[in-house]
Write an enzyme that holds these catalytic residues in place. Sequence first.
Site, mmCIF file in Angstrom:
data_model
loop_
_atom_site.group_PDB
_atom_site.id
_atom_site.type_symbol
_atom_site.label_atom_id
_atom_site.label_comp_id
_atom_site.label_asym_id
_atom_site.label_seq_id
_atom_site.Cartn_x
_atom_site.Cartn_y
_atom_site.Cartn_z
ATOM 1 N N ASP A 359 48.030 16.223 -17.042
ATOM 2 C CA ASP A 359 47.791 14.837 -16.659
ATOM 3 C C ASP A 359 48.397 14.654 -15.268
ATOM 4 O OD1 ASP A 359 47.397 11.960 -16.846
ATOM 5 O OD2 ASP A 359 49.550 11.857 -17.220
ATOM 6 N N LYS A 360 47.957 13.646 -14.532
ATOM 7 C CA LYS A 360 48.505 13.445 -13.187
ATOM 8 C C LYS A 360 49.702 12.494 -13.197
ATOM 9 C CE LYS A 360 46.844 10.551 -10.150
ATOM 10 N NZ LYS A 360 48.061 9.824 -9.694
ATOM 11 N N THR A 361 49.434 11.231 -13.515
ATOM 12 C CA THR A 361 50.460 10.203 -13.368
ATOM 13 C C THR A 361 51.615 10.420 -14.338
ATOM 14 O OG1 THR A 361 48.737 8.633 -12.722
ATOM 15 C CG2 THR A 361 50.890 7.731 -13.329
ATOM 16 N N GLY A 506 42.930 9.665 -15.300
ATOM 17 C CA GLY A 506 42.133 8.450 -15.304
ATOM 18 C C GLY A 506 42.068 7.807 -13.941
ATOM 19 N N LYS A 533 39.222 13.053 -22.082
ATOM 20 C CA LYS A 533 40.253 14.089 -21.979
ATOM 21 C C LYS A 533 40.214 15.019 -23.184
ATOM 22 C CE LYS A 533 43.735 11.962 -18.983
ATOM 23 N NZ LYS A 533 45.165 11.651 -18.812
ATOM 24 N N ASP A 556 46.944 10.332 -23.074
ATOM 25 C CA ASP A 556 46.986 11.781 -23.257
ATOM 26 C C ASP A 556 47.068 12.183 -24.725
ATOM 27 O OD1 ASP A 556 47.124 12.116 -20.431
ATOM 28 O OD2 ASP A 556 49.262 11.671 -20.520
#
Length: 674
Positions: A359-361, A506, A533, A556
């Site tokens: 995941d990014k954030t 997202g 996802k 997630d």
Amino acid sequence: MSHAAATHGATAGMSHHEMMAADFRRRFWVCAALTVPVLAMSGMLWGLFSLRPPITSAGSQWFLLAIATVIFIYGGWPFVTGMVSELKHRTPGMMTLVALATTSAYAYSAAIVLGLQGSDFFWELATLVDIMLLGHWIEMRSVIGASRALEKLAELVPKQAHLLTPDGSTREVPVSELRAGDRLEVRPGERLPTDGTVAAGATSIDESLVTGESVPVPKAVDDEVIGGSINTDGSIDVLVTHTGEDSYLSQVVTLVRQAQESRSRTQDLADRAAAWLTVIALSASVITFLVWRLATTRDLAFALERAVTVMVITCPHALGLAIPLVVAVSTSLAARQGMLVRDRGAFEAARRVDTVLFDKTGTLTEGRFAVIDVLVSGTFSREEILGYAAAVEARSEHPIARGIAAEALRPIPAEEFLSLPGQGAQGRVDGRMVKVMNPTALSATLDDAIVERIDALAADGATTVLVIVDDEVIGAIALADVVRPQAREAVSRLQAMGISVGMLTGDDERVAAVVARELGLDSFTARVTPVDKAAEVRAADVRGAWVAMVGDGVNDAPALASADVGIAIGAGTDVAIESADIVLMRNDPTRVAALIELSRATYRTMQQNLAWATGYNAIAIPLAAGVLASRGIVLSPAVGAVLMSLSTVIVALNARLLGHRVVSHTAPGYIKGT
């Protein structure tokens, strides 16, 4: 299934595992206490050291039988019931082998007390039961963290809602009573009680915990809003569109539950070895008895002793601890390095991971905004622009506001502060009216040069706000989510291990592309929902990849539960943590590489232990059966017990050496580092 039902199911499952662990613990301590007098009175054990038992009497054998009966029935009962279950499903394994070994040892020893010639196996019986109970207790503790994700997801939705009545007033009603078409009032700072559309008002919605969108999303009339997200700015009216099982969050609950229930568990290596040992033990024991009874002149007592010795020497003292001990050592090593293993099967599967999806954030980035550039227009300096903006944003909890306030030196809060929902905020600073605005709100009146620079920053993934003093645009401030310092090292380490590294987020495509380019990722997918996802994870699995998913948000959770290995950042939400198989207690993605290396080293140690725990039988079983009896070499029950105990010691020492092997096979900083 409703939220309540899902929560109840998760909680009930957790209680079941806890009760099993408590049961094994209780049985172990009771049997361990009863083993003390058995060892003190065992003639065979003391005979190994050419000593006489300190307790001897005419009734000692009967007393031993009484204690052994309690140990056999109370301590061995889980294995007997386990054997019945395995045989019912035609999958004989560890339980079958243990039950057969304990039953044969007990029955033969009881026969000795009743008059049969030979030596009893009471102390072997007691120690076997003790060690197997200990092994299963350790094993059960390693899998106790059964998921509470459904409960945590359900808690995101408030229990009460402000229902608007026809006369314009509001009244508190339970969320469970809401129906499609109801109109609700949602005030600043409140969570949305269910899905709907904005019927009146404007605001910004923080969807980060639900969709992964790092920037609060402006919402106006007719825009959709999601239950569980947070209303950050203005008061809005929401028209309910979905409730209960139809709501977005309920669908996420269902995805997590289905993924958890359908997760395939790698069959335990020890069970496979035990299945083979069961066949070998039974076959060798029966053949031994028949050969000595029918093909020789030996008496019944000798044939029985040979057969039981074969069964006892095959019983899995070492095998029972081969896996649980390694798991205990490896999970302890992981915990000291900030990695909490919640699911043993997934931890073992981590050795096979060839694709890691982040995941990014909050995972690859810090989930907070920092100023990366200040566009200066006119005569104002960079410090003045930041000072004006920080004064207006000083009291706001908006992520962008916090980023601006953190950059300025001691901002003085503005007077006459006013939030402009969906647009920005304003206030009076040193007698001047200052506004901090979203560029889209003033796009028609902006200078072309500023628009070009804002567009260029947006292409690099930045979020920009305008600073306006007395209706004059004096500059713009660009902010971006901060990439974690360890993220680059994490990606490079994983790629050096032959693992493909991707990102699911997202966030906006441009923001994702910038992060992917900066970190050198192999792939990325942007604008994905929790459903997307999970679908991406399953698609990779269908392609034959072994996937580890790393994330920290509600969005997630389905992907974490769907992956072969779900890894949560510990500072993330409880939902992500409870959905994951492994939790990184520190916000350090380099621990993912360390985890996989530890899993590989753990598996190597397990293989070594299993090889020893089963391999020594290749020599011990034939000797116990008496193949060299013609040469005067007969493995007595006492010597067989020593060999069996020696294998247990070797397995335990090998497990303890795991930490040294991990350090020697790992680059500095992986496992043993700061």
